[in-house]
Design a protein around this motif. Structure first.
Motif, PDB file in Angstrom:
ATOM      1  N   SER A  88      53.791  32.251  46.360  1.00 28.59           N
ATOM      2  CA  SER A  88      52.486  32.099  47.002  1.00 28.59           C
ATOM      3  C   SER A  88      52.013  30.661  46.862  1.00 28.59           C
ATOM      4  O   SER A  88      52.476  29.914  45.989  1.00 28.59           O
ATOM      5  CB  SER A  88      51.449  33.052  46.391  1.00 28.59           C
ATOM      6  OG  SER A  88      51.196  32.713  45.037  1.00 28.59           O
TER       7      SER A  88
ATOM      8  N   THR B 115      48.256  28.424  46.936  1.00 28.83           N
ATOM      9  CA  THR B 115      46.803  28.544  46.897  1.00 28.83           C
ATOM     10  C   THR B 115      46.161  27.231  47.336  1.00 28.83           C
ATOM     11  O   THR B 115      46.422  26.181  46.745  1.00 28.83           O
ATOM     12  CB  THR B 115      46.319  28.918  45.486  1.00 28.83           C
ATOM     13  OG1 THR B 115      46.916  30.159  45.107  1.00 28.83           O
ATOM     14  CG2 THR B 115      44.807  29.075  45.460  1.00 28.83           C
TER      15      THR B 115
ATOM     16  N   PHE C 183      47.189  30.810  58.555  1.00 30.45           N
ATOM     17  CA  PHE C 183      46.208  31.689  57.919  1.00 30.45           C
ATOM     18  C   PHE C 183      44.811  31.307  58.383  1.00 30.45           C
ATOM     19  O   PHE C 183      44.560  30.163  58.779  1.00 30.45           O
ATOM     20  CB  PHE C 183      46.304  31.650  56.391  1.00 30.45           C
ATOM     21  CG  PHE C 183      45.773  30.396  55.741  1.00 30.45           C
ATOM     22  CD1 PHE C 183      44.433  30.262  55.404  1.00 30.45           C
ATOM     23  CD2 PHE C 183      46.632  29.348  55.430  1.00 30.45           C
ATOM     24  CE1 PHE C 183      43.945  29.119  54.799  1.00 30.45           C
ATOM     25  CE2 PHE C 183      46.161  28.195  54.815  1.00 30.45           C
ATOM     26  CZ  PHE C 183      44.808  28.088  54.507  1.00 30.45           C
TER      27      PHE C 183
ATOM     28  N   TYR D  30      42.025  29.875  49.018  1.00 31.41           N
ATOM     29  CA  TYR D  30      42.714  30.909  49.786  1.00 31.41           C
ATOM     30  C   TYR D  30      44.154  30.964  49.297  1.00 31.41           C
ATOM     31  O   TYR D  30      44.851  29.945  49.264  1.00 31.41           O
ATOM     32  CB  TYR D  30      42.690  30.598  51.277  1.00 31.41           C
ATOM     33  CG  TYR D  30      43.343  31.687  52.121  1.00 31.41           C
ATOM     34  CD1 TYR D  30      42.574  32.682  52.707  1.00 31.41           C
ATOM     35  CD2 TYR D  30      44.730  31.722  52.302  1.00 31.41           C
ATOM     36  CE1 TYR D  30      43.158  33.683  53.467  1.00 31.41           C
ATOM     37  CE2 TYR D  30      45.317  32.730  53.059  1.00 31.41           C
ATOM     38  CZ  TYR D  30      44.531  33.706  53.634  1.00 31.41           C
ATOM     39  OH  TYR D  30      45.111  34.708  54.363  1.00 31.41           O
ATOM     40  N   THR D  31      44.616  32.151  48.900  1.00 36.36           N
ATOM     41  CA  THR D  31      45.983  32.327  48.429  1.00 36.36           C
ATOM     42  C   THR D  31      46.832  32.945  49.532  1.00 36.36           C
ATOM     43  O   THR D  31      46.540  34.042  50.012  1.00 36.36           O
ATOM     44  CB  THR D  31      46.040  33.216  47.175  1.00 36.36           C
ATOM     45  OG1 THR D  31      45.315  32.577  46.116  1.00 36.36           O
ATOM     46  CG2 THR D  31      47.483  33.425  46.723  1.00 36.36           C
ATOM     47  N   LEU D  32      47.863  32.217  49.935  1.00 34.11           N
ATOM     48  CA  LEU D  32      48.768  32.646  50.999  1.00 34.11           C
ATOM     49  C   LEU D  32      50.054  33.174  50.371  1.00 34.11           C
ATOM     50  O   LEU D  32      50.758  32.451  49.650  1.00 34.11           O
ATOM     51  CB  LEU D  32      49.074  31.464  51.916  1.00 34.11           C
ATOM     52  CG  LEU D  32      50.058  31.713  53.056  1.00 34.11           C
ATOM     53  CD1 LEU D  32      49.466  32.670  54.080  1.00 34.11           C
ATOM     54  CD2 LEU D  32      50.442  30.388  53.716  1.00 34.11           C
TER      55      LEU D  32
END
Length: 324
Positions: free
Chosen positions: A148, A150, A200, A210-212
Motif C-alpha cells: 500500500s 499512503t 484514486f 489517503y491509503t491506496l
C-alpha cells in the motif's frame, strides 16, 4: 424556456467536441491518456478515454500530442481531428509475463509512515501540469513488493480564523489522482513498473491522508529501489467521474498577449523537512521529452517550499517482505 434552450445549445456543442481515444487493436477506450498542446499545457481524457476539445475553448492550438502508458505517442492536427483517435500499443516495451498460480508465501510487513501537516504554507499546490515522484530504497535482499501507499493530504478550514482547530469545518473537494510506479534509473524515475492504470479519488472525508491498496498489482521492488508518483487529473462529480472543466486561467500579459496559468486543485500536498535525504522529483507532464528534476535549490525551480527548505513530499509505504 431560456434555461432549456441554453442547456440544449451547450449539450449540442459538447457532443460535437467530444473525442474518444481508443486502442487501435482492441477498440477499447484508453483511460486517462495525456493530451498535450505543445505549449506546455494540456488536459487528460477520462476513464472512458473521452475529452472535450473545440477551437472556441482552445483557439491557439493547432496540434495535439497524445500519450498513454503502453502506447506509442500520437500527433494529430486539430484540423483533421474527428470523434475518435486510435493509439497503437507499444508491444516491445511490455515486460515478459509468467502466468501461474499465486503461492501463499509467508511474509512480514514493514511500514514507513507518511509525514502529515495541515499548515497551508508547507504545501504544494497541485496543478495538472506537474507530476511528483518520491524515491524509496529496497530495504532487504529478500523479495519485496508494495502492499500500500499512503499519500498525505492537507485539509483547509472553511473559516480561516478557525484553521488551527481540529473540529473546524473543512472545505469540500472531490479530486482524482493518477499514480505511477517507476524503476530507479541512475537516481531518477525510469521505466514504469506496471502498465495498469491506477487512480484514486480523494475527498475531505478521508482526513489527513489517503491509503491506496496496491497489493493485487504485484509491484515487486527492484534491487536499486523504486519511485512512486502522483499527479492530479482534476475535479470529479459525486460518483468519481472526471469533470471536463477548463484547467487554466487566462490573464493578459504586459505585451497584451494571453498567458495561461494552471488552475490549483485541492487538496494541497504537504512537504516536510524531516527527511534527511532529498528524495522528491518533479516534472512537467505536458512538455514533449520532459525530464525529471530533483526538488532542490539550484535546479531552476521556483517554489516558496525550497526557500523554507521543505524538500520532500512525505509519502508513506507498506512493504511485504517474503521470508522464503
Amino acid at each position: 424556456m431560456y434555461k432549456i434552450l441554453f442547456f440544449l445549445i451547450v449539450t449540442s456543442q459538447l457532443s460535437f467536441s467530444q473525442i474518444t481515444i481508443k486502442d487501435s487493436i482492441t477498440n477499447y477506450p484508453v483511460s486517462y491518456a495525456t493530451i498535450s498542446f505543445g505549449n506546455g499545457n494540456g488536459i487528460f481524457a477520462d476513464d472512458e478515454g473521452k475529452f472535450y476539445f473545440t477551437k472556441k475553448l482552445y483557439p491557439d492550438i493547432d496540434s495535439l500530442y497524445i500519450s498513454a502508458l503502453g502506447f506509442k505517442n500520437h500527433n494529430i492536427s486539430t484540423q483533421n481531428i474527428g470523434t475518435e483517435i486510435f493509439l497503437q500499443p507499444q508491444v516491445d516495451e511490455l515486460d515478459e509475463v509468467i502466468v501461474g498460480a499465486k503461492l501463499n508465501r509467508k511474509f512480514k510487513k514493514e511500514t514507513l509512515k507518511p509525514y502529515v501537516d495541515d499548515d497551508y504554507y508547507n504545501c504544494w499546490l497541485p496543478t495538472i501540469e506537474s507530476e511528483i515522484a518520491v524515491y524509496f530504497p529496497k530495504t532487504t535482499i529478500k523479495d519485496q513488493k508494495v502492499a500500500s501507499v499512503t499519500f498525505p493530504i492537507a485539509l483547509e478550514s472553511k473559516d480561516w480564523k478557525k484553521r488551527n482547530r481540529s473540529n473546524s469545518d473543512k472545505k469540500k473537494f472531490s479530486t482524482l489522482f493518477k499514480i505511477n510506479f517507476y524503476a530507479n534509473n541512475k537516481g531518477i524515475p525510469g521505466k514504469v513498473l506496471t502498465y495498469e492504470t491506477i487512480v484514486f479519488r480523494a475527498t475531505e472525508k478521508e482526513g489527513d491522508f489517503y491509503t491506496l491498496i496496491v497489493d493485487d498489482n504485484d509491484i515487486y521492488i527492484p534491487k536499486n529501489g523504486f519511485f512512486v508518483s502522483i499527479q492530479v487529473l482534476g475535479y470529479t462529480d459525486k460518483v468519481g467521474k472526471l469533470l471536463p472543466n477548463k484547467k487554466y486561467k487566462e490573464i493578459k500579459g504586459k505585451d497584451g498577449g494571453v498567458i495561461k496559468i494552471p488552475t490549483n486543485f485541492r487538496p494541497l500536498l504537504p512537504f516536510t523537512n524531516e527527511i534527511k535525504t532529498k528524495n522528491t522529483f518533479i516534472k512537467r507532464v505536458f512538455i514533449s521529452g520532459n525530464n525529471w528534476v530533483k526538488f532542490e535549490k539550484g535546479n531552476g525551480l521556483k517554489s516558496s517550499l525550497l526557500k523554507r527548505e521543505l524538500y520532500n513530499y512525505g509519502i508513506g509505504v507498506t512493504y511485504k517482505t517474503f521470508k522464503d
